[in-house]
Design an enzyme around this catalytic site. Sequence first.
Site, PDB file in Angstrom:
ATOM      1  N   LYS A  69      17.225  10.527 -50.921  1.00 42.44           N
ATOM      2  CA  LYS A  69      17.200   9.553 -52.026  1.00 42.44           C
ATOM      3  C   LYS A  69      17.234  10.164 -53.430  1.00 42.44           C
ATOM      4  O   LYS A  69      17.688   9.523 -54.369  1.00 42.44           O
ATOM      5  CB  LYS A  69      15.970   8.650 -51.905  1.00 42.44           C
ATOM      6  CG  LYS A  69      16.111   7.552 -50.872  1.00 42.44           C
ATOM      7  CD  LYS A  69      14.906   6.622 -50.958  1.00 42.44           C
ATOM      8  CE  LYS A  69      15.039   5.459 -49.993  1.00 42.44           C
ATOM      9  NZ  LYS A  69      14.029   4.420 -50.281  1.00 42.44           N
ATOM     10  N   ASP A 106      15.685  -1.358 -53.817  1.00 39.19           N
ATOM     11  CA  ASP A 106      14.306  -1.557 -53.353  1.00 39.19           C
ATOM     12  C   ASP A 106      13.510  -2.449 -54.309  1.00 39.19           C
ATOM     13  O   ASP A 106      12.647  -3.213 -53.878  1.00 39.19           O
ATOM     14  CB  ASP A 106      13.581  -0.202 -53.228  1.00 39.19           C
ATOM     15  CG  ASP A 106      14.030   0.574 -51.999  1.00 39.19           C
ATOM     16  OD1 ASP A 106      14.468  -0.055 -51.017  1.00 39.19           O
ATOM     17  OD2 ASP A 106      13.951   1.818 -52.016  1.00 39.19           O
TER      18      ASP A 106
END
Length: 279
Positions: A69, A106
């Site tokens: 990420k 997210d």
Amino acid sequence: MNEKIKKAGVIGYPIAHSKSPLIHDYWIKQHGLNASYEAIDIPPPNLEERVHDLVDQGYRGFNVTIPHKQAIMMLCDDVDTLAEKVGAVNTVIVKEDGSLFGTNTDVFGFVENLRSAAQGFGYGWTIAGGPALVLGAGGAARAAVQGLINEGVPEIFVANRTFDKAKDLESMSPLVVKAVEWDKRDIVAGRVNFIVNTTSLGMTGQEPLEIDLSGCHEDAVVHDIVYAPLYTDLLKQARAHDLRIVTGIGMLLHQARPAFHAWFGVMPDVTETLEDLVL
Ligand code: ATR
């Protein structure tokens, strides 16, 4: 005529446990798309080479999970401000010229899940209705804190075992985010409108999360982003105190929606059938 298949996937290492293929395959079938979504295992040293392979193979984009990420940000030609603020990219869109655009869904997943849960509460609770307590200071905590900042939460307390990591999150909004000692979590829990666990504590096979919710305000909402088990000890304790709860599965499902939309042009919905399938 065979229209070219639209390809996307999720990259990580290891990737076998990922629920994302299940979610995206469900939507691909539901919308009758000529598309595919695969789990792609990429060891960290091969990241750059394998990402270029995906572009060469005509991928429209991919989700990014642990441990890539942060590393993927360096490979993106452009990263939006949201992903920059969170410090992680979980979705990459391959543009027509082959360049990579990185974003983070997210934050959307976290907020949408809370909004949708709040609709079912039947009283006037809102995310921004009072201070919040975030437990943890890792990547998931950063997404949660950014979501709470965006929603206008007046005060966000971050409690983490390693205090310095909680302190780091203050720079996300210095007047709003306040690091608190891990030992003070019970006291702070009694002063907030919303509590969220973003640590791995309480997950199957992990240590339990120890916290006392007996001093919580009766309108406080308790959320756990852990979804295995779905009803964690934290949520069970909250229910025992008659507090409203939000389970973790919704964040996982909602964060997938904007990515699907970006690659395949359809904004999918979260349904109970999908939730049951993933659980
Ligand atoms: P993620 O990206 O999923 O948030 P992470 O960055 O590894 O994962 O963060 C894990 C979080 O769980 C951290 O806040 C971690 O606390 P530390 O910063 O002190 O490591 C927290 N955590 C993990 N195990 C813990 C434990 N036994 N007690 C308290 N907190 C714990």
